[in-house]
Design a protein around this motif. Sequence first.
Motif, PDB file in Angstrom:
ATOM      1  N   GLU A 178       0.819  -1.213   0.000  1.00 57.78           N
ATOM      2  CA  GLU A 178       0.000   0.000   0.000  1.00 57.78           C
ATOM      3  C   GLU A 178       0.849   1.259   0.000  1.00 57.78           C
ATOM      4  OE1 GLU A 178      -3.250   0.309  -0.503  1.00 57.78           O
ATOM      5  OE2 GLU A 178      -3.133  -1.855  -0.878  1.00 57.78           O
ATOM      6  N   LYS A 179       1.927   1.261   0.771  1.00 55.81           N
ATOM      7  CA  LYS A 179       2.827   2.421   0.784  1.00 55.81           C
ATOM      8  C   LYS A 179       3.505   2.607  -0.574  1.00 55.81           C
ATOM      9  CE  LYS A 179       4.073   2.313   5.700  1.00 55.81           C
ATOM     10  NZ  LYS A 179       5.195   2.067   6.664  1.00 55.81           N
ATOM     11  N   ASN A 180       3.816   1.487  -1.217  1.00 55.15           N
ATOM     12  CA  ASN A 180       4.522   1.535  -2.499  1.00 55.15           C
ATOM     13  C   ASN A 180       3.608   1.942  -3.651  1.00 55.15           C
ATOM     14  OD1 ASN A 180       6.764   0.765  -4.423  1.00 55.15           O
ATOM     15  ND2 ASN A 180       5.255  -0.762  -5.021  1.00 55.15           N
ATOM     16  N   ALA A 224      10.504   8.432   0.797  1.00 55.95           N
ATOM     17  CA  ALA A 224       9.556   7.725   1.651  1.00 55.95           C
ATOM     18  C   ALA A 224      10.032   6.314   1.964  1.00 55.95           C
ATOM     19  CB  ALA A 224       8.193   7.654   0.968  1.00 55.95           C
ATOM     20  N   VAL A 225       9.646   5.820   3.126  1.00 49.27           N
ATOM     21  CA  VAL A 225       9.882   4.434   3.513  1.00 49.27           C
ATOM     22  C   VAL A 225       8.735   3.601   2.961  1.00 49.27           C
ATOM     23  CG1 VAL A 225      10.061   2.802   5.427  1.00 49.27           C
ATOM     24  CG2 VAL A 225      11.128   5.060   5.609  1.00 49.27           C
ATOM     25  N   ILE A 226       9.059   2.532   2.243  1.00 47.59           N
ATOM     26  CA  ILE A 226       8.023   1.704   1.623  1.00 47.59           C
ATOM     27  C   ILE A 226       8.092   0.247   2.076  1.00 47.59           C
ATOM     28  CG2 ILE A 226       7.704   3.170  -0.407  1.00 47.59           C
ATOM     29  CD1 ILE A 226       9.546   1.246  -1.951  1.00 47.59           C
ATOM     30  N   SER A 227       8.835  -0.018   3.132  1.00 49.21           N
ATOM     31  CA  SER A 227       8.904  -1.373   3.688  1.00 49.21           C
ATOM     32  C   SER A 227       7.903  -1.501   4.839  1.00 49.21           C
ATOM     33  CB  SER A 227      10.314  -1.678   4.182  1.00 49.21           C
ATOM     34  OG  SER A 227      10.817  -0.623   4.988  1.00 49.21           O
ATOM     35  N   THR A 228       7.577  -2.734   5.184  1.00 48.82           N
ATOM     36  CA  THR A 228       6.674  -2.974   6.301  1.00 48.82           C
ATOM     37  C   THR A 228       7.417  -2.717   7.619  1.00 48.82           C
ATOM     38  OG1 THR A 228       7.282  -5.312   6.523  1.00 48.82           O
ATOM     39  CG2 THR A 228       5.485  -4.768   4.985  1.00 48.82           C
ATOM     40  N   GLU A 229       6.657  -2.593   8.697  1.00 49.80           N
ATOM     41  CA  GLU A 229       7.266  -2.354  10.002  1.00 49.80           C
ATOM     42  C   GLU A 229       8.104  -3.536  10.461  1.00 49.80           C
ATOM     43  OE1 GLU A 229       4.417  -1.135  12.885  1.00 49.80           O
ATOM     44  OE2 GLU A 229       3.868   0.701  11.805  1.00 49.80           O
ATOM     45  N   LYS A 230       7.739  -4.735  10.039  1.00 53.04           N
ATOM     46  CA  LYS A 230       8.482  -5.926  10.474  1.00 53.04           C
ATOM     47  C   LYS A 230       9.641  -6.291   9.535  1.00 53.04           C
ATOM     48  CE  LYS A 230       5.412  -9.387   8.368  1.00 53.04           C
ATOM     49  NZ  LYS A 230       4.611 -10.597   8.631  1.00 53.04           N
TER      50      LYS A 230
END
Length: 217
Positions: A175-177, A185-191
């Motif tokens: 979704e971020k990507n 922007a950061v486009i990786s998941t939190e984990k």
Amino acid sequence: SHKFVAEKAANFLGKDWNKMKIITCHLGNGSSIAAILNGKSIDSSMGYTPVEGLLMGTRVGDLDLGAMLAIMDREKMSNADANALINKKSGLLGISGVSSDMRDIEKAAEEGNHQANMALEVFAYRVKKYIGSYMAALNGLDLLIFTGGIGENDSESRRRICSNMDGIGIELDVEKNKGLRGKDAVISTEKSKVTVMTVTTNEELVIARDTFRIVTK
């Protein structure tokens, strides 16, 4: 470009790039990847010429020299002909038969063009292989950066490249990507063990700064 985005991304995250393992992917009509360890490049995908390394808009990228010799012999090519082939008629254009522009190729792939889809798959696979090999060279990875015309603006290419890389700590937030263009922007998941970012580049500014530093010594 690699130097600029690596330092910029680290600052964005509030970290010291001199204490990080970073891979920068400058993807565009011309493409290259760098492995950066504690602020210094230890490897880059381009070689003696820009033809080595990644598949590009019209450049062939890594190629078996034996295959090149066989093509030259079969097609009765001169050195000039071969040079034109590997620099101007290969890469995304050569595989897709459509264009060297990623936007045109993606549109053709959506319309069912098999060769266009193959070009997209080969491009992503080549980038993925370099990321994996550079993670080995760095003995891990803190930050993966996408920049350049494709890297900054093409969410589909980023999705293809980062797919099925969770086993080595890279997890893209879909979704971020999605639809992200021209932003830091950061486009990786939190984990995700590896932070993945899109970062806008400014190669000219680096050249100007380095030139100023040299001439004022």
